[in-house]
Design a protein around this motif. Structure first.
Motif, mmCIF file in Angstrom:
data_model
loop_
_atom_site.group_PDB
_atom_site.id
_atom_site.type_symbol
_atom_site.label_atom_id
_atom_site.label_comp_id
_atom_site.label_asym_id
_atom_site.label_seq_id
_atom_site.Cartn_x
_atom_site.Cartn_y
_atom_site.Cartn_z
ATOM 1 N N ARG A 140 43.408 53.121 32.548
ATOM 2 C CA ARG A 140 43.593 53.419 33.980
ATOM 3 C C ARG A 140 42.257 53.364 34.725
ATOM 4 O O ARG A 140 42.168 52.794 35.818
ATOM 5 C CB ARG A 140 44.237 54.790 34.168
ATOM 6 C CG ARG A 140 45.721 54.822 33.881
ATOM 7 C CD ARG A 140 46.373 56.127 34.319
ATOM 8 N NE ARG A 140 45.803 57.308 33.679
ATOM 9 C CZ ARG A 140 46.186 57.779 32.492
ATOM 10 N NH1 ARG A 140 47.141 57.175 31.804
ATOM 11 N NH2 ARG A 140 45.618 58.855 31.986
ATOM 12 N N LEU A 141 41.231 53.946 34.126
ATOM 13 C CA LEU A 141 39.904 53.946 34.751
ATOM 14 C C LEU A 141 39.386 52.519 34.913
ATOM 15 O O LEU A 141 38.822 52.167 35.956
ATOM 16 C CB LEU A 141 38.926 54.779 33.918
ATOM 17 C CG LEU A 141 37.498 54.878 34.451
ATOM 18 C CD1 LEU A 141 37.477 55.495 35.844
ATOM 19 C CD2 LEU A 141 36.639 55.693 33.493
ATOM 20 N N GLU A 143 41.143 49.785 35.286
ATOM 21 C CA GLU A 143 41.888 49.156 36.390
ATOM 22 C C GLU A 143 41.382 49.667 37.743
ATOM 23 O O GLU A 143 41.251 48.894 38.693
ATOM 24 C CB GLU A 143 43.393 49.401 36.244
ATOM 25 C CG GLU A 143 44.018 48.673 35.075
ATOM 26 C CD GLU A 143 43.790 47.163 35.112
ATOM 27 O OE1 GLU A 143 43.912 46.557 36.200
ATOM 28 O OE2 GLU A 143 43.486 46.586 34.043
ATOM 29 N N GLU A 144 41.080 50.952 37.824
ATOM 30 C CA GLU A 144 40.536 51.518 39.068
ATOM 31 C C GLU A 144 39.166 50.930 39.380
ATOM 32 O O GLU A 144 38.878 50.593 40.531
ATOM 33 C CB GLU A 144 40.427 53.045 38.960
ATOM 34 C CG GLU A 144 41.751 53.762 38.961
ATOM 35 C CD GLU A 144 41.616 55.243 38.618
ATOM 36 O OE1 GLU A 144 40.499 55.794 38.720
ATOM 37 O OE2 GLU A 144 42.632 55.850 38.234
ATOM 38 N N GLN A 145 38.313 50.816 38.360
ATOM 39 C CA GLN A 145 36.967 50.277 38.580
ATOM 40 C C GLN A 145 37.014 48.827 39.046
ATOM 41 O O GLN A 145 36.180 48.403 39.840
ATOM 42 C CB GLN A 145 36.126 50.398 37.311
ATOM 43 C CG GLN A 145 35.693 51.799 37.005
ATOM 44 C CD GLN A 145 34.842 51.890 35.745
ATOM 45 O OE1 GLN A 145 34.645 50.917 35.028
ATOM 46 N NE2 GLN A 145 34.332 53.077 35.470
ATOM 47 N N LYS A 147 39.110 47.546 40.995
ATOM 48 C CA LYS A 147 39.510 47.515 42.402
ATOM 49 C C LYS A 147 38.368 47.892 43.344
ATOM 50 O O LYS A 147 38.363 47.502 44.498
ATOM 51 C CB LYS A 147 40.682 48.475 42.640
ATOM 52 C CG LYS A 147 41.955 48.052 41.946
ATOM 53 C CD LYS A 147 43.037 49.090 42.142
ATOM 54 C CE LYS A 147 44.252 48.760 41.293
ATOM 55 N NZ LYS A 147 45.240 49.841 41.309
#
Length: 183
Positions: A140-141, A143-145, A147
Motif C-alpha cells: 500500500r505504501l 502504491e501511495e509513494q 502517486k
C-alpha cells in the motif's frame, strides 16, 4: 562537512524512520570511510530500500544531475540538520523471509535461484523488484509513494541559483587550502 552535522543528520533520519516505520528496528550511524561522510541505515526485513529512500534521500548532498554527480548545499533550516554526502541502506533479509523469497523465485522461474539468475544480482534484488511479495502494508505504501512525487531536497540557492558540481567544489576547496595554508 563537520562531524557534528553528520551525527545530527543520523539522529534526524533515525527519528524520521521510527515515525514512518514504527515496527522496524533501524540502526542509523554516521560513518566516515575514506575521509567521506555518510549515514548508513542498517535493518533486517522491513520495507524495501526503495520505500525508505523515498523519505531519506533528501538528507544527502550528492545527487546525479544530467549525468553528473553534483554537490548540493542543503537548507538546514528546513531539514533540521546539515545533511550528509550519502545516505546508504544496508538491508538484509532474515533466513525465514529469504526462504519464502527463494520459493517464490522457484515458482516463477521453475528452477532454484543461482547467482545472477534471470538478471537478479542476489535474492534480495529479486524481492526488491516484486512488491507483490511484500507485506500488504508495504504494498500500500509503495502504491501511495508512486502517486506522490518524491520530495526534492531543500537546497540553499546561491545568488545566481547555481548548483555547484562536486568536482568544482573539490577544486575550490583544494585551491582554498593551498592559498590559506599556514606552513
Amino acid at each position: 562537512m563537520k562531524i557534528e552535522s553528520v551525527e545530527k543528520t543520523a539522529k534526524v533520519i533515525a527519528a524520521l524512520l521510527k515515525e514512518k516505520f514504527p515496527d522496524v528496528h533501524f540502526d542509523v550511524e554516521a560513518e566516515y570511510p575514506n575521509g567521506e561522510d555518510q549515514v548508513v541505515v542498517r535493518y533486517t526485513d522491513g520495507p524495501s530500500p526503495v520505500l525508505v529512500h523515498y523519505y531519506i534521500d533528501k538528507f544527502q548532498t550528492m545527487h546525479p544531475l544530467d549525468g553528473d554527480l553534483v554537490f548540493l548545499t542543503l537548507d538546514p533550516s528546513i531539514l533540521g540538520c546539515s545533511g550528509t554526502s550519502l545516505v546508504y541502506c544496508d538491508w538484509r533479509l532474515s533466513p525465514a523471509v529469504e526462504s519464502m523469497v527463494r520459493k517464490a523465485y522457484e515458482a516463477e522461474f521453475h528452477e532454484p535461484y543461482q547467482y545472477n539468475g534471470h538478471g537478479f544480482f542476489d535474492i534480495t534484488s529479486y524481492y526488491r523488484s516484486r512488491p507483490q511479495l511484500w507485506p500488504a502494508k508495504y504494498q500500500r505504501l509503495y502504491e501511495e509513494q508512486k502517486k506522490v512525487p518524491k520530495e526534492e531536497p531543500p537546497v540553499l540557492k546561491e545568488k545566481d541559483d547555481k548548483i555547484v558540481s562536486y568536482e568544482d567544489f573539490k577544486t575550490a576547496v583544494l585551491h582554498y587550502d593551498v592559498n590559506h595554508h599556514v606552513w
